[in-house]
Design a protein around this motif. Structure first.
Motif, short mmCIF file in Angstrom:
data_model
loop_
_atom_site.label_atom_id
_atom_site.label_comp_id
_atom_site.label_asym_id
_atom_site.label_seq_id
_atom_site.Cartn_x
_atom_site.Cartn_y
_atom_site.Cartn_z
N ILE A 1 -46.18 0.50 -5.54
CA ILE A 1 -46.39 -0.29 -6.75
C ILE A 1 -47.86 -0.33 -7.13
CG2 ILE A 1 -46.22 -2.60 -7.78
CD1 ILE A 1 -43.62 -2.94 -6.10
N SER A 2 -48.72 -0.63 -6.17
CA SER A 2 -50.16 -0.68 -6.49
C SER A 2 -50.69 0.71 -6.82
CB SER A 2 -50.97 -1.33 -5.36
OG SER A 2 -50.82 -0.63 -4.16
N HIS B 1 -44.76 -2.84 -0.08
CA HIS B 1 -45.62 -4.00 -0.26
C HIS B 1 -45.52 -4.42 -1.72
CE1 HIS B 1 -48.95 -6.72 0.19
NE2 HIS B 1 -49.56 -6.16 -0.84
N ILE B 2 -45.23 -5.69 -1.95
CA ILE B 2 -45.15 -6.23 -3.30
C ILE B 2 -46.45 -6.95 -3.60
CG2 ILE B 2 -43.90 -7.74 -4.87
CD1 ILE B 2 -41.44 -7.40 -3.04
N ILE B 3 -47.19 -6.44 -4.55
CA ILE B 3 -48.45 -7.07 -4.91
C ILE B 3 -48.19 -8.28 -5.81
CG2 ILE B 3 -49.78 -4.95 -4.62
CD1 ILE B 3 -49.79 -4.58 -7.62
N GLU B 4 -49.17 -9.15 -5.91
CA GLU B 4 -49.01 -10.33 -6.75
C GLU B 4 -48.90 -9.91 -8.21
OE1 GLU B 4 -51.39 -14.43 -7.78
OE2 GLU B 4 -51.70 -13.47 -5.83
N THR B 5 -47.86 -10.42 -8.85
CA THR B 5 -47.62 -10.08 -10.26
C THR B 5 -47.45 -11.37 -11.06
OG1 THR B 5 -45.23 -9.99 -9.95
CG2 THR B 5 -46.42 -7.93 -9.66
N LEU C 1 -46.80 -6.38 -14.45
CA LEU C 1 -48.22 -6.03 -14.38
C LEU C 1 -48.71 -5.42 -15.68
CD1 LEU C 1 -48.28 -4.56 -10.77
CD2 LEU C 1 -49.53 -6.59 -11.55
N PHE C 2 -47.93 -4.53 -16.28
CA PHE C 2 -48.31 -3.89 -17.54
C PHE C 2 -47.99 -4.76 -18.76
CE2 PHE C 2 -47.59 0.28 -15.18
CZ PHE C 2 -48.94 0.57 -15.06
N GLN C 3 -47.18 -5.82 -18.54
CA GLN C 3 -46.76 -6.71 -19.63
C GLN C 3 -45.99 -5.94 -20.70
OE1 GLN C 3 -47.60 -10.49 -19.92
NE2 GLN C 3 -47.16 -9.78 -17.84
N VAL C 4 -44.99 -5.18 -20.24
CA VAL C 4 -44.16 -4.38 -21.14
C VAL C 4 -42.69 -4.56 -20.76
CG1 VAL C 4 -45.97 -2.65 -21.53
CG2 VAL C 4 -44.30 -2.29 -19.69
#
Length: 161
Positions: A41-42, A92-96, A72-75
């Motif tokens: 994801i990152s 790993h799930i990053i903070e979104t 993250l992309f706001q789409v």
């Protein structure tokens, strides 16, 4: 329009589905090694943050990644049988952000034996307080693989909005 397409585990974007997407814009379909990159994801976010992504479409593991990348992309996102609740490889799930300020559409196959649709529905139910608009379409006879006709219908409805 820039369409980020995210394939599932050990998958790729098939030519017929690519042709469907290309009718609507530029298709970005990276090859993703989920098994050897637990930070997919990152990595995807860093790789495409400057590409003006307009929509994210993903299937299975790509649906899992697409769920988080759309925030993250706001789409908007269109996700087929996303591996939201469980995955066979660690990621790993990053903070979104809690939501993408638009919608996420999910297509589930009731007969999917790879990604249990009940687990996906439970995951969504547990996260309803995040304020994320989610539309869910359940196909009663759909399994894990998405036939071209189902893909085309969902993409048409999603991208015409």
């Amino acid at each position: 329009m820039n369409i980020l397409y995210l394939h599932g585990l050990n998958g790729n974007l098939k030519p017929k589905k690519r042709n469907i997407l290309e009718a609507y814009g530029t298709v970005i379909a990276p090859s993703i090694d989920y098994q050897n990159n637990s930070n997919a994801i990152s990595w995807l976010y860093d790789s495409y943050t400057d590409k003006s992504i307009d929509v994210v479409i993903g299937s299975s593991m790509g649906g899992f990644a697409g769920f988080h990348l759309s925030k993250l992309f706001q789409v908007p996102a269109l996700l087929f049988n996303p591996a939201l609740a469980k995955r066979s490889v660690p990621q790993h799930i990053i903070e979104t952000p809690q939501n993408n300020n638009t919608s996420i559409e999910i297509v589930l196959g009731a007969k999917d034996t790879v990604i249990n649709p009940k687990d996906t529905l439970n995951y969504i139910g547990e996260h309803l307080n995040a304020g994320q608009p989610i539309a869910i379409k359940i196909h009663p006879y759909l399994e894990h693989r998405i036939p071209v006709a189902v893909f085309e219908e969902a993409v048409l409805k999603f991208l015409k909005k």
